[in-house]
Scaffold this motif. Structure first.
Motif, PDB file in Angstrom:
ATOM      1  N   LEU A   1      61.124 -37.259  67.775  1.00 46.99           N
ATOM      2  CA  LEU A   1      60.873 -37.402  69.214  1.00 46.99           C
ATOM      3  C   LEU A   1      61.689 -38.548  69.798  1.00 46.99           C
TER       4      LEU A   1
ATOM      5  N   ASP B   1      66.000 -38.597  70.330  1.00 51.76           N
ATOM      6  CA  ASP B   1      66.595 -38.070  71.555  1.00 51.76           C
ATOM      7  C   ASP B   1      66.049 -38.869  72.723  1.00 51.76           C
TER       8      ASP B   1
ATOM      9  N   THR C   1      63.837 -36.758  75.174  1.00 54.72           N
ATOM     10  CA  THR C   1      62.469 -36.435  74.744  1.00 54.72           C
ATOM     11  C   THR C   1      61.625 -37.699  74.660  1.00 54.72           C
TER      12      THR C   1
ATOM     13  N   ARG D   1      60.515 -38.432  78.235  1.00 51.81           N
ATOM     14  CA  ARG D   1      59.484 -37.479  78.655  1.00 51.81           C
ATOM     15  C   ARG D   1      58.147 -37.791  78.003  1.00 51.81           C
TER      16      ARG D   1
END
Length: 384
Positions: free
Chosen positions: A104, A107, A110, A113
């Motif tokens: 997770l 990136d 990600t 988010r």
């Protein structure tokens, strides 16, 4: 009374750089052995651990060899094959922080988010899979472009203040976020144990080398009001709890001119902002990480003495076998602690070591750090 056979654990470290080196040193202190996986024979961590598997971080067979030869596996770098580690974890191998958390955070998109989904305050951003001048203009300047994958130590980041900076753009899938004119940049190291216990190190202040996005000077504790430091530590713990995982996490933040705290990035590993803890704190970040992943009680994070830390970077234009100047003069200054990483070759702005300066007065520690920066130079034999 607990009884442990020695070695207490055989720890596999993916990545043989300076973080792995300092982790291997800490492992020896608490009765653990280490095996290092790194593509460079005689890497900094391998020199200390004494046992190295030479291979790529993305080679499934080498990752499996490491996992099958150790009690627990960890890493000192994010750019590794998380999918293979997820499979190995499913097979029952102990890997911390969890490979799913690593995947997770690898990136940047990600990661962002996930922060938003957890209600963690962060700079406004949007995905930009195909960067272009038109897309930047539509988002609005000034902005920060971050490569989704592979960014490290200032690489993979471009600060664009206006259309005149578009030539600096990164031609890779990215995210763009609002440029935050921060009052200060802060960091908090959080440790989380197998039992869910967590410990927080005091908030530190980070000063970056202009134009290079690499940490230049660190002040511990940060020169901010006590209530702001406490809020930063609470936010860091919230962030790590939301992500899950076991081990040390470095949480970088912005303190805005309005007093707001925004999480910038999270690293699921020991962190440059915690190197001073080796001398300045009861339990350093490297031992704390090992305690967490092998199931030992977490140690005290109390800071014993104010400290400043500078990175020793390879001199601009210099390559080849490292040559260090000014070391004797620096060591003659009371409170100076030098750490060299054992790297075989220097390159411009490559991290070759760090210096921690201890003092009862943080202003004096900072002043002495500035003196040491001027004294020490790491050049290379191949430089004309």
């Amino acid at each position: 009374m607990d009884v442990f056979p020695l070695p207490i654990a055989r720890i596999g470290i993916i990545g043989g750089g300076q973080l792995g080196r300092m982790m291997a040193k800490a492992a020896k202190r608490i009765g653990c052995n280490c095996v290092v996986l790194d593509p460079t024979p005689g890497c900094p961590a391998g020199q200390v651990a004494g046992h190295q598997i030479v291979g790529s971080y993305h080679d499934p067979s080498k990752l499996r060899e490491l996992a099958e030869s150790c009690d627990v596996v960890t890493f000192d770098i994010e750019d590794i094959d998380a999918e293979t580690l997820i499979q190995l974890a499913h097979e029952g191998h102990n890997i911390h922080p969890a490979p799913t958390v690593l995947a997770l955070l690898q990136d940047k998109l990600t990661q962002k988010r996930a922060l938003v989904a957890a209600g963690i305050p962060t700079a406004a951003f949007e995905s930009m899979p195909e960067p272009s001048s038109a897309a930047f203009a539509a988002f609005g300047y000034p902005l920060v472009q971050k490569a989704c994958r592979g960014g490290y130590d200032g690489r993979g980041v471009a600060i664009l203040k206006g259309p005149e900076d578009d030539a600096m753009q990164l031609p890779v899938p990215s995210l763009v976020e609002r440029f935050i004119p921060a009052e200060k940049e802060l960091a908090v190291i959080v440790a989380r144990g197998l039992d869910g216990d967590h410990r927080c190190y005091p908030t530190v202040e980070m000063c970056f080398r202009p134009g290079k996005n690499v940490l230049d000077l660190l002040l511990a504790p940060a020169q901010i009001p006590a209530e702001v430091a406490a809020a930063a530590e609470r936010l860091a713990v919230r962030t790590v709890e939301a992500l899950g995982g076991v081990g040390i996490f470095g949480v970088e933040m912005f303190l805005t001119h309005d007093g707001e705290l925004l999480v910038n990035e999270v690293a699921p590993r020991t962190h440059n902002s915690g190197h001073h803890t080796i001398e300045a704190n009861v339990t350093d970040q490297f031992e704390q990480h090992l305690r967490a992943i092998v199931g030992l009680p977490l140690g005290s994070t109390e800071q014993l003495c104010p400290a400043a830390m500078i990175n020793l970077l390879g001199a601009e234009g210099h390559h080849g076998r490292p040559v260090i100047r000014g070391m004797a003069e620096a060591l003659a200054i009371p409170g100076v602690c030098i750490h060299l990483y054992g790297k075989a070759a220097t390159a411009p702005y490559r991290k070759m070591g760090h210096v921690t300066i201890l003092s009862h007065d943080i202003a004096q520690a900072r002043q002495q750090a500035e003196v040491v920066r001027q004294l020490i130079e790491i050049s290379g034999e191949n430089h004309p």
